[in-house]
Design a protein around this motif. Sequence first.
Motif, mmCIF file in Angstrom:
data_model
loop_
_atom_site.group_PDB
_atom_site.id
_atom_site.type_symbol
_atom_site.label_atom_id
_atom_site.label_comp_id
_atom_site.label_asym_id
_atom_site.label_seq_id
_atom_site.Cartn_x
_atom_site.Cartn_y
_atom_site.Cartn_z
ATOM 1 N N PRO A 165 0.803 -1.230 0.000
ATOM 2 C CA PRO A 165 0.000 0.000 0.000
ATOM 3 C C PRO A 165 0.833 1.275 0.000
ATOM 4 O O PRO A 165 0.424 2.283 -0.579
ATOM 5 C CB PRO A 165 -0.826 -0.124 1.286
ATOM 6 C CG PRO A 165 -0.897 -1.581 1.557
ATOM 7 C CD PRO A 165 0.430 -2.114 1.125
ATOM 8 N N GLN A 166 1.995 1.259 0.667
ATOM 9 C CA GLN A 166 2.874 2.424 0.613
ATOM 10 C C GLN A 166 3.256 2.725 -0.836
ATOM 11 O O GLN A 166 3.254 3.878 -1.268
ATOM 12 C CB GLN A 166 4.138 2.171 1.451
ATOM 13 C CG GLN A 166 3.912 2.117 2.952
ATOM 14 C CD GLN A 166 3.888 3.493 3.589
ATOM 15 O OE1 GLN A 166 4.091 4.506 2.923
ATOM 16 N NE2 GLN A 166 3.642 3.535 4.886
ATOM 17 N N CYS A 167 3.610 1.680 -1.578
ATOM 18 C CA CYS A 167 3.962 1.862 -2.989
ATOM 19 C C CYS A 167 2.757 2.347 -3.790
ATOM 20 O O CYS A 167 2.878 3.248 -4.633
ATOM 21 C CB CYS A 167 4.487 0.549 -3.567
ATOM 22 S SG CYS A 167 6.071 0.004 -2.888
ATOM 23 N N ASN A 168 1.602 1.767 -3.510
ATOM 24 C CA ASN A 168 0.391 2.177 -4.232
ATOM 25 C C ASN A 168 0.078 3.642 -4.010
ATOM 26 O O ASN A 168 -0.283 4.372 -4.942
ATOM 27 C CB ASN A 168 -0.800 1.326 -3.781
ATOM 28 C CG ASN A 168 -0.692 -0.117 -4.239
ATOM 29 O OD1 ASN A 168 0.055 -0.428 -5.169
ATOM 30 N ND2 ASN A 168 -1.432 -0.993 -3.588
ATOM 31 N N ASN A 169 0.168 4.099 -2.769
ATOM 32 C CA ASN A 169 -0.105 5.507 -2.453
ATOM 33 C C ASN A 169 0.780 6.443 -3.274
ATOM 34 O O ASN A 169 0.317 7.440 -3.830
ATOM 35 C CB ASN A 169 0.126 5.777 -0.960
ATOM 36 C CG ASN A 169 -0.921 5.126 -0.082
ATOM 37 O OD1 ASN A 169 -2.029 4.857 -0.512
ATOM 38 N ND2 ASN A 169 -0.552 4.874 1.166
ATOM 39 N N LEU A 170 2.060 6.089 -3.344
ATOM 40 C CA LEU A 170 2.988 6.948 -4.071
ATOM 41 C C LEU A 170 2.718 6.905 -5.570
ATOM 42 O O LEU A 170 2.789 7.940 -6.253
ATOM 43 C CB LEU A 170 4.427 6.542 -3.762
ATOM 44 C CG LEU A 170 5.517 7.414 -4.397
ATOM 45 C CD1 LEU A 170 5.325 8.897 -4.064
ATOM 46 C CD2 LEU A 170 6.903 6.953 -3.951
ATOM 47 N N LEU A 171 2.396 5.745 -6.104
ATOM 48 C CA LEU A 171 2.119 5.649 -7.541
ATOM 49 C C LEU A 171 0.911 6.497 -7.934
ATOM 50 O O LEU A 171 0.909 7.131 -8.995
ATOM 51 C CB LEU A 171 1.886 4.187 -7.930
ATOM 52 C CG LEU A 171 3.136 3.306 -7.935
ATOM 53 C CD1 LEU A 171 2.760 1.845 -8.126
ATOM 54 C CD2 LEU A 171 4.124 3.749 -9.012
ATOM 55 N N VAL A 172 -0.109 6.526 -7.085
ATOM 56 C CA VAL A 172 -1.278 7.369 -7.363
ATOM 57 C C VAL A 172 -0.863 8.836 -7.448
ATOM 58 O O VAL A 172 -1.259 9.571 -8.356
ATOM 59 C CB VAL A 172 -2.353 7.170 -6.271
ATOM 60 C CG1 VAL A 172 -3.437 8.226 -6.398
ATOM 61 C CG2 VAL A 172 -2.961 5.775 -6.379
ATOM 62 N N VAL A 173 -0.055 9.264 -6.501
ATOM 63 C CA VAL A 173 0.369 10.667 -6.453
ATOM 64 C C VAL A 173 1.260 11.003 -7.641
ATOM 65 O O VAL A 173 1.152 12.087 -8.238
ATOM 66 C CB VAL A 173 1.103 10.949 -5.130
ATOM 67 C CG1 VAL A 173 1.736 12.337 -5.147
ATOM 68 C CG2 VAL A 173 0.138 10.820 -3.960
ATOM 69 N N LEU A 174 2.157 10.088 -8.013
ATOM 70 C CA LEU A 174 3.090 10.371 -9.104
ATOM 71 C C LEU A 174 2.384 10.610 -10.429
ATOM 72 O O LEU A 174 2.943 11.247 -11.328
ATOM 73 C CB LEU A 174 4.092 9.219 -9.235
ATOM 74 C CG LEU A 174 5.132 9.123 -8.114
ATOM 75 C CD1 LEU A 174 5.960 7.843 -8.243
ATOM 76 C CD2 LEU A 174 6.050 10.346 -8.114
ATOM 77 N N ASN A 175 1.178 10.112 -10.545
ATOM 78 C CA ASN A 175 0.419 10.356 -11.770
ATOM 79 C C ASN A 175 -0.052 11.802 -11.895
ATOM 80 O O ASN A 175 -0.453 12.233 -12.979
ATOM 81 C CB ASN A 175 -0.793 9.421 -11.822
ATOM 82 C CG ASN A 175 -0.407 7.987 -12.114
ATOM 83 O OD1 ASN A 175 0.565 7.736 -12.817
ATOM 84 N ND2 ASN A 175 -1.166 7.042 -11.569
ATOM 85 N N SER A 176 -0.003 12.557 -10.788
ATOM 86 C CA SER A 176 -0.561 13.912 -10.832
ATOM 87 C C SER A 176 0.448 14.999 -10.446
ATOM 88 O O SER A 176 0.063 16.149 -10.283
ATOM 89 C CB SER A 176 -1.767 13.997 -9.889
ATOM 90 O OG SER A 176 -1.390 13.701 -8.562
#
Length: 515
Positions: free
Chosen positions: A129-140
Amino acid sequence: MKKIKLFSFIALISVSISCTDDLNTEPVVELSLEQLLAQDPNAINGIMSKLYGSFALSGPNGPGSSDISDDPGESPFLRGIVNLQDFTADGMKNRWGDDGLDQLTTASNWDENNKFFRYLYNRVYYTVPQCNNLLVVLNSVSIENKDQVIAEVKFLRSLAYYYMIDCFGKGVLVTEAQNGVSTPLPESTRTELFNFVESELVQAIENLPQTNSYGRANKYAASMLLAKLYMNAEVYTGTPRYTDALTYINKIINEGGYVLDDDFVEVFSADNYMSSEIIFPLIADAIVSQSFGNTTYIINGSMNSATMTTTLFGNPGGNDAWAGHRATKAWYGLFGPLGSSTDDRADLFWTSGHTYEMTDYKEWTNGYPSTKFRNTNFHSTSGTPTVFSSTDFPLYRLSDVYLMYAECAIRGAGGTLSQAATYVNLVRNRSNATSITESDLTLDFILDERGRELNLEGHRRSDLIRFGKFTGGSYLWPWKGNAQTGTSIPSTYNVFPIPLTALQANPNLTQNPGY
């Protein structure tokens, strides 16, 4: 700087999750990740260090802190890898027996309540989930080298999922697409998890750099993880993929620029950040990244001032020498009778005051402690022995790649036996072991050589399973199945049981057969 340090502001983005709940991934923040990166794009370095640190540290505030709701001393990721990959296998046994550890070290009575299975499971579903959170943010957001950062995050997520595939055989596939989902996700099969990790790594390799900062992934770290996945594909999916493994093995050998260190001990000393053969380390530092996991667990756990001169290995002794881990003759016996081998690796055991036979695995003086890992410098004078280790853990290194090549060649997946013999001899001759010829190259030889070279590096259980020697009775070792001379264990044990807490958190999960 040698080490990736944890920046203080990382506490602002720590994720509060129940680690048995695969969906609760909402971050608790003072600043959102978007706001943090908007204010300071360079903050990505600290955020990434937090992700990398999740494999080596227990938490962000020293050895007494924990990112998950488990014991900070017992539950670090690497400590779990050693417990589940090495102590369950033939080489090393732990004597403490505390609330489930003896079930691992004797490969017996495994069940869904053992906390050590829960620890590793929880660590996977903290990191993912830590990785998922960052991937979501990196898209924006806009940051420098964005594609590379995304590739690194996907490598780390894949590394976490690799242990889910290897250890538990199935799980829940949680990606950035499920952020905010509130209903339990379905169970994913081993093959489904395999296919996801394979696709993620193939994509990541394209965007990772040839070289990266020390402790961060490059193309060859991801290639190594992908090669490991392919090496075990027949176990994981039923379909051999050794030819695919060899493709990435050759990339590492021919393009990576790695070279074996001159001395085997160099790789396991406190200044091993200077190593020319380590492809991907989990970094440690006695000052800035203290943990009761990482190599502190291996070194301190292998020391006892009652029978050893612990200061020789950078351990202060006393309460900081924990008297836990000793090798069985299944490991040191690989070198032949004691004192008869020219192999330098055969000398990395403490024998004085200890017995050859492990008639009681709970007795410290039964079996030989390993001195392979130590907290002393190889290239310079060492300082005062410290409680915590500064020796980085070589998760992936070149000698493993050479042995993987040889295994692929023997299995008929490509390459040549001539080249395989050359690579194996590079590994053996570095430790003054006698050279071998092509005729010596059998699967049994390679399994033994992997034991001589890689024990305590988190590969042994997986190796034994791949070679068909972990479960059943065709290969016995001391205390296998809780018998002094070893006994057969069921094929059920080729995967661990899904922890009870995970089953309770997600009704879509089912227990592995036989548990």
